[in-house]
Scaffold this motif. Sequence first.
Motif, PDB file in Angstrom:
ATOM      1  N   VAL A 225     -18.744 128.548  50.664  1.00 11.85           N
ATOM      2  CA  VAL A 225     -18.147 129.093  49.448  1.00 11.85           C
ATOM      3  C   VAL A 225     -18.943 128.536  48.282  1.00 11.85           C
ATOM      4  O   VAL A 225     -19.146 127.320  48.186  1.00 11.85           O
ATOM      5  N   ASP A 226     -19.403 129.397  47.406  1.00 11.88           N
ATOM      6  CA  ASP A 226     -20.173 128.976  46.238  1.00 11.88           C
ATOM      7  C   ASP A 226     -19.238 128.563  45.103  1.00 11.88           C
ATOM      8  O   ASP A 226     -18.214 129.211  44.859  1.00 11.88           O
ATOM      9  N   SER A 227     -19.582 127.481  44.422  1.00  7.94           N
ATOM     10  CA  SER A 227     -18.826 127.034  43.254  1.00  7.94           C
ATOM     11  C   SER A 227     -19.802 126.796  42.111  1.00  7.94           C
ATOM     12  O   SER A 227     -20.186 125.654  41.822  1.00  7.94           O
ATOM     13  N   PRO A 228     -20.227 127.875  41.437  1.00  4.49           N
ATOM     14  CA  PRO A 228     -21.256 127.735  40.400  1.00  4.49           C
ATOM     15  C   PRO A 228     -20.833 126.847  39.245  1.00  4.49           C
ATOM     16  O   PRO A 228     -21.681 126.188  38.620  1.00  4.49           O
ATOM     17  N   SER A 229     -19.547 126.804  38.925  1.00  2.00           N
ATOM     18  CA  SER A 229     -19.099 125.969  37.816  1.00  2.00           C
ATOM     19  C   SER A 229     -19.312 124.481  38.102  1.00  2.00           C
ATOM     20  O   SER A 229     -19.457 123.677  37.181  1.00  2.00           O
ATOM     21  N   ASP A 230     -19.340 124.145  39.401  1.00  6.73           N
ATOM     22  CA  ASP A 230     -19.562 122.749  39.787  1.00  6.73           C
ATOM     23  C   ASP A 230     -20.996 122.485  40.233  1.00  6.73           C
ATOM     24  O   ASP A 230     -21.361 121.332  40.513  1.00  6.73           O
ATOM     25  N   GLY A 231     -21.792 123.544  40.344  1.00  5.87           N
ATOM     26  CA  GLY A 231     -23.170 123.370  40.777  1.00  5.87           C
ATOM     27  C   GLY A 231     -23.284 122.921  42.225  1.00  5.87           C
ATOM     28  O   GLY A 231     -24.174 122.137  42.580  1.00  5.87           O
ATOM     29  N   LEU A 232     -22.395 123.458  43.083  1.00  9.43           N
ATOM     30  CA  LEU A 232     -22.418 123.067  44.491  1.00  9.43           C
ATOM     31  C   LEU A 232     -21.832 124.177  45.353  1.00  9.43           C
ATOM     32  O   LEU A 232     -21.231 125.126  44.853  1.00  9.43           O
ATOM     33  N   VAL A 233     -22.018 124.028  46.643  1.00  8.08           N
ATOM     34  CA  VAL A 233     -21.369 124.919  47.600  1.00  8.08           C
ATOM     35  C   VAL A 233     -20.529 124.085  48.552  1.00  8.08           C
ATOM     36  O   VAL A 233     -20.831 122.905  48.811  1.00  8.08           O
ATOM     37  N   ASP A 261     -23.891 116.939  57.065  1.00 10.73           N
ATOM     38  CA  ASP A 261     -22.453 116.714  56.984  1.00 10.73           C
ATOM     39  C   ASP A 261     -22.123 115.313  56.457  1.00 10.73           C
ATOM     40  O   ASP A 261     -22.552 114.306  57.022  1.00 10.73           O
ATOM     41  N   THR A 262     -21.354 115.255  55.380  1.00 11.40           N
ATOM     42  CA  THR A 262     -20.887 113.988  54.812  1.00 11.40           C
ATOM     43  C   THR A 262     -19.369 113.866  54.891  1.00 11.40           C
ATOM     44  O   THR A 262     -18.773 113.008  54.236  1.00 11.40           O
ATOM     45  N   SER A 263     -18.727 114.708  55.702  1.00  4.84           N
ATOM     46  CA  SER A 263     -17.263 114.799  55.689  1.00  4.84           C
ATOM     47  C   SER A 263     -16.562 113.759  56.548  1.00  4.84           C
ATOM     48  O   SER A 263     -15.342 113.616  56.468  1.00  4.84           O
ATOM     49  N   ASP A 264     -17.288 113.062  57.411  1.00  6.81           N
ATOM     50  CA  ASP A 264     -16.701 112.075  58.311  1.00  6.81           C
ATOM     51  C   ASP A 264     -15.610 112.708  59.169  1.00  6.81           C
ATOM     52  O   ASP A 264     -14.477 112.221  59.244  1.00  6.81           O
ATOM     53  N   LEU A 271     -22.278 120.435  49.054  1.00  6.16           N
ATOM     54  CA  LEU A 271     -23.729 120.289  48.989  1.00  6.16           C
ATOM     55  C   LEU A 271     -24.171 120.735  47.605  1.00  6.16           C
ATOM     56  O   LEU A 271     -23.845 121.845  47.169  1.00  6.16           O
ATOM     57  N   SER A 272     -24.869 119.869  46.908  1.00  2.00           N
ATOM     58  CA  SER A 272     -25.302 120.209  45.555  1.00  2.00           C
ATOM     59  C   SER A 272     -26.395 121.267  45.585  1.00  2.00           C
ATOM     60  O   SER A 272     -27.106 121.422  46.588  1.00  2.00           O
ATOM     61  N   TYR A 273     -26.528 121.984  44.483  1.00  2.00           N
ATOM     62  CA  TYR A 273     -27.562 123.011  44.394  1.00  2.00           C
ATOM     63  C   TYR A 273     -28.955 122.421  44.661  1.00  2.00           C
ATOM     64  O   TYR A 273     -29.833 123.104  45.204  1.00  2.00           O
ATOM     65  N   GLU A 274     -29.156 121.161  44.292  1.00  4.71           N
ATOM     66  CA  GLU A 274     -30.476 120.540  44.466  1.00  4.71           C
ATOM     67  C   GLU A 274     -30.840 120.358  45.947  1.00  4.71           C
ATOM     68  O   GLU A 274     -32.009 120.156  46.283  1.00  4.71           O
ATOM     69  N   GLU A 275     -29.835 120.426  46.831  1.00  2.00           N
ATOM     70  CA  GLU A 275     -30.096 120.205  48.256  1.00  2.00           C
ATOM     71  C   GLU A 275     -30.047 121.472  49.094  1.00  2.00           C
ATOM     72  O   GLU A 275     -30.170 121.415  50.321  1.00  2.00           O
ATOM     73  N   LEU A 276     -29.879 122.614  48.445  1.00  5.50           N
ATOM     74  CA  LEU A 276     -29.641 123.844  49.199  1.00  5.50           C
ATOM     75  C   LEU A 276     -30.823 124.267  50.062  1.00  5.50           C
ATOM     76  O   LEU A 276     -30.640 124.980  51.052  1.00  5.50           O
ATOM     77  N   ASP A 277     -32.014 123.854  49.726  1.00  3.43           N
ATOM     78  CA  ASP A 277     -33.168 124.227  50.541  1.00  3.43           C
ATOM     79  C   ASP A 277     -33.109 123.609  51.936  1.00  3.43           C
ATOM     80  O   ASP A 277     -33.804 124.058  52.855  1.00  3.43           O
ATOM     81  N   ALA A 305     -32.440 129.235  46.959  1.00  2.00           N
ATOM     82  CA  ALA A 305     -33.085 128.115  47.646  1.00  2.00           C
ATOM     83  C   ALA A 305     -32.686 128.054  49.109  1.00  2.00           C
ATOM     84  O   ALA A 305     -33.402 127.461  49.935  1.00  2.00           O
ATOM     85  N   VAL A 306     -31.545 128.673  49.463  1.00  2.51           N
ATOM     86  CA  VAL A 306     -31.144 128.732  50.867  1.00  2.51           C
ATOM     87  C   VAL A 306     -32.019 129.781  51.554  1.00  2.51           C
ATOM     88  O   VAL A 306     -32.011 130.954  51.163  1.00  2.51           O
ATOM     89  N   PRO A 307     -32.801 129.400  52.549  1.00  2.00           N
ATOM     90  CA  PRO A 307     -33.741 130.357  53.161  1.00  2.00           C
ATOM     91  C   PRO A 307     -33.096 131.667  53.604  1.00  2.00           C
ATOM     92  O   PRO A 307     -33.642 132.751  53.345  1.00  2.00           O
ATOM     93  N   ALA A 308     -31.934 131.611  54.254  1.00  2.00           N
ATOM     94  CA  ALA A 308     -31.294 132.835  54.744  1.00  2.00           C
ATOM     95  C   ALA A 308     -30.889 133.744  53.593  1.00  2.00           C
ATOM     96  O   ALA A 308     -30.973 134.977  53.701  1.00  2.00           O
ATOM     97  N   ILE A 309     -30.443 133.159  52.490  1.00  2.00           N
ATOM     98  CA  ILE A 309     -30.043 133.966  51.336  1.00  2.00           C
ATOM     99  C   ILE A 309     -31.273 134.615  50.714  1.00  2.00           C
ATOM    100  O   ILE A 309     -31.254 135.798  50.343  1.00  2.00           O
ATOM    101  N   ALA A 310     -32.363 133.863  50.600  1.00  2.00           N
ATOM    102  CA  ALA A 310     -33.606 134.427  50.057  1.00  2.00           C
ATOM    103  C   ALA A 310     -34.097 135.600  50.907  1.00  2.00           C
ATOM    104  O   ALA A 310     -34.666 136.570  50.383  1.00  2.00           O
ATOM    105  N   GLU A 311     -33.836 135.533  52.222  1.00  2.00           N
ATOM    106  CA  GLU A 311     -34.259 136.610  53.130  1.00  2.00           C
ATOM    107  C   GLU A 311     -33.270 137.774  53.153  1.00  2.00           C
ATOM    108  O   GLU A 311     -33.530 138.810  53.780  1.00  2.00           O
ATOM    109  N   GLY A 312     -32.121 137.616  52.494  1.00  2.00           N
ATOM    110  CA  GLY A 312     -31.113 138.678  52.473  1.00  2.00           C
ATOM    111  C   GLY A 312     -30.200 138.695  53.684  1.00  2.00           C
ATOM    112  O   GLY A 312     -29.464 139.672  53.893  1.00  2.00           O
TER     113      GLY A 312
END
Length: 353
Positions: A225-233, A261-264, A271-277, A305-312
Amino acid sequence: MRLRRSLTTAVGLAAVGSLALAACSSGADPEPGEETTATQDAGDDDATDEFPVTITHALGETVIEEAPERVATWGWGSTEAALAVGVAPVGVGEQIFTVGEQALLPWVEEEYDALGAEHPVIFTDAEGGAAVPYEEFVEADPDLIVAPYSGLTQEQYDVLSDIAPVVAYPEAPWITPWDDIITLTAEALGRSAAGDQVLADIDTYLADLAAEHPEIEGKTFAAIVDSPSDGLVYVYTPADPRVSILENLGVVSAPSVDELDTSDGGFFYTLSYEELDKLEADFVIAYTYTQEEADTFGEGAALQAVPAIAEGNIVKVVEPVAVSSVSPPTALSYDWADGVPSVVDQLAEIYGG
């Protein structure tokens, strides 16, 4: 929106020797406009397991002395599981983020009507399970509360247990597998055989879908789920039922989902936008809450930046009811047209099936 009316009730009850879904004890169909009560539907005539039933879970041990007659549910999935084995709960949790205040999910309402059962009291739940309306439970007067997919705390469980026996989650909040929700609910109601039949029907349905689309087998995915207001997914882990049910179709949660995964042990992480690649997968499933959000999903530079999204390679589950049909999938929503079947149709378009 439903591909087919659920057969689980009729088939499940046939498996335990009863096809009677009628209003009166004679087995006759209710007269037009007449409804059964939820208590009648939940009587012990169709229970096949021997009582007392003891269920051990994360918050304690629950002993159900006899077949319950007034069942209440809390959290997600257990309402549908109860209905699928022929028990109409007298009270159910509100799904305010999906269908609004004091309303039933469409497949739930459909099944109450199919059973000829009185619609339930709807317990207030404006906080997604964080606050329990104890007084409303008292007024509903249940003799069993089923909550295997919920966020109950120990304190909430203890208070509810003063009202009626409570079946909580087996391990941790909000991660009970969708099939275990059905098994636990059926066991608590003394209808294990009917629950097994419900699961067999679902397994057959998913296996048939997978057989029709061999082109998707082995494809890896990330559910977000994308959350653009928070700059993360938000990224859902394999502990989440919306992920695990799709793996029954032959697709696989991407290794990158586990690696990041950081959820323990939780059902999601951010995941921040900076790590989406780093989120590598063959395709992405996006859960979106409006058509406008779906139409514009992936257009921004950040998600590209997500490879699958860039590929459609994007599969979209659109609008709250459709999202709810797979979050989690339930005994009555697994074949909702805009849920799992839509996911498969979109994958077939991507991979040329």
